[in-house]
Design a protein around this motif. Sequence first.
Motif, mmCIF file in Angstrom:
data_model
loop_
_atom_site.group_PDB
_atom_site.id
_atom_site.type_symbol
_atom_site.label_atom_id
_atom_site.label_comp_id
_atom_site.label_asym_id
_atom_site.label_seq_id
_atom_site.Cartn_x
_atom_site.Cartn_y
_atom_site.Cartn_z
ATOM 1 N N ARG A 112 -1.043 10.692 7.875
ATOM 2 C CA ARG A 112 -1.352 9.401 7.253
ATOM 3 C C ARG A 112 -0.068 8.618 7.011
ATOM 4 N N LEU A 113 0.971 9.310 6.530
ATOM 5 C CA LEU A 113 2.258 8.657 6.306
ATOM 6 C C LEU A 113 2.885 8.249 7.638
ATOM 7 N N LYS A 114 2.767 9.129 8.627
ATOM 8 C CA LYS A 114 3.304 8.812 9.955
ATOM 9 C C LYS A 114 2.613 7.583 10.530
ATOM 10 N N ALA A 115 1.303 7.501 10.339
ATOM 11 C CA ALA A 115 0.549 6.350 10.847
ATOM 12 C C ALA A 115 1.005 5.067 10.163
ATOM 13 N N LYS A 116 1.268 5.136 8.866
ATOM 14 C CA LYS A 116 1.776 3.966 8.143
ATOM 15 C C LYS A 116 3.140 3.561 8.689
ATOM 16 N N GLU A 155 1.125 8.939 -5.113
ATOM 17 C CA GLU A 155 0.036 9.908 -5.244
ATOM 18 C C GLU A 155 0.206 11.112 -4.331
ATOM 19 N N ASN A 156 0.676 10.879 -3.117
ATOM 20 C CA ASN A 156 0.708 11.957 -2.120
ATOM 21 C C ASN A 156 2.086 12.580 -1.913
ATOM 22 N N HIS A 157 3.135 11.855 -2.273
ATOM 23 C CA HIS A 157 4.486 12.391 -2.081
ATOM 24 C C HIS A 157 5.371 12.056 -3.289
ATOM 25 N N PRO A 158 4.984 12.530 -4.465
ATOM 26 C CA PRO A 158 5.758 12.225 -5.677
ATOM 27 C C PRO A 158 7.187 12.762 -5.609
ATOM 28 N N ARG A 159 7.383 13.777 -4.790
ATOM 29 C CA ARG A 159 8.729 14.338 -4.654
ATOM 30 C C ARG A 159 9.726 13.289 -4.160
ATOM 31 N N LEU A 160 9.256 12.399 -3.297
ATOM 32 C CA LEU A 160 10.119 11.327 -2.798
ATOM 33 C C LEU A 160 10.545 10.388 -3.922
ATOM 34 N N ILE A 161 9.589 10.037 -4.786
ATOM 35 C CA ILE A 161 9.880 9.138 -5.904
ATOM 36 C C ILE A 161 10.887 9.784 -6.848
ATOM 37 N N LEU A 162 10.671 11.060 -7.147
ATOM 38 C CA LEU A 162 11.548 11.765 -8.081
ATOM 39 C C LEU A 162 12.940 11.984 -7.483
ATOM 40 N N ALA A 163 12.991 12.264 -6.189
ATOM 41 C CA ALA A 163 14.276 12.513 -5.526
ATOM 42 C C ALA A 163 15.137 11.266 -5.485
ATOM 43 N N SER A 185 0.819 -1.213 0.000
ATOM 44 C CA SER A 185 0.000 0.000 0.000
ATOM 45 C C SER A 185 0.854 1.265 0.000
ATOM 46 N N PHE A 186 2.164 1.121 0.285
ATOM 47 C CA PHE A 186 3.039 2.283 0.351
ATOM 48 C C PHE A 186 3.265 2.907 -1.020
#
Length: 236
Positions: free
Chosen positions: A197-201, A165-173, A158-159
Motif C-alpha cells: 500500500r505504501l509502495k503504491a502511494k 497509523e501503519n508506520h508509526p516507527r517512521l514518525i518516531l524515528a 493522505s500520507f
Amino acid sequence: MKEYFIKYTIEIIVIIFSISVSIWLNDISIENQNERERIKILSSLQMEINEIKFYCNEKKQTWENDTRLLNEFLIHSNGTFNIDNILKITTSKNRIETFMVLYRVFDPPLNRYHAIINSGDLKFVKSEKVKETLSRLHNTSLSHLETAVEHEKQLKQSFVPFITENHPRLILARNNNQISVNQYSDILNDAVNNDDRLKAKFVMLKRYLEFKTSILKVYMINLEDLEYEVNLALNN
C-alpha cells in the motif's frame, strides 16, 4: 477694405498655424510620454522574467531531487539499499520526510505583472505578441501548474494519517536524535519493501511529481518565449 481683408486673413492663418503647431507639439509630447511608459513597462517585465527564471530553476531542482529520493526507495525496495545515493541528495531526515508529506507550492514573483494589469498600463505595450505570451504564461500555463500542485497536495494529505497509523516507527524515528539519517532511510526502505500500500502511494506520488515537473518545463519554455518577445519589443 482690401488691406483689412489681407490683414485679417493673415491673422487667421497665423492663429490656425499656431493652433496646429500647438496640437502637433502636444501630440509629440503625448507620444514621447507613451513611449517612455512603454519602455518602463517592458523593462519592468524584463526584470520580473529574470526573477521568475531564478525561481523556476530552484523549483525544478527541488522537484527533481524529490523524484530522485523517491526513486531510490522504489528502485531498492527489493531489500538492496545504497545509502550513499541518498546522502548525495540530502543528509537530513527532515528532507526525506518532506517529499512524502509536504506539498510544494508554486508561487512565482508576479507583483510587477499584477501591478501592470491592475493599473491598465499594459495598453502602452504595442506588441500583440508580448500580450499574447503574457496571457499564455500567467493564465494558461500557471493554471496547469497550480492544478498539478493541488493534485499532489491531495495525495500527500493522505500520507500523514496512513503513515501515522501503519508506520508509526517512521514518525518516531524522525524526531529521535539518536537515529541517524542512514538508519531512518533503512526504516523507510523496509516499510516500502514490506507494505504494498505504501509502495503504491509512492508510485502514484512519483507520477504526480513527474507530471508536475513536465508542466513546469512547459511553463519555462513559455517564459523563454516571453523573454524573447519583450527583448524584441524593447529593441524596436
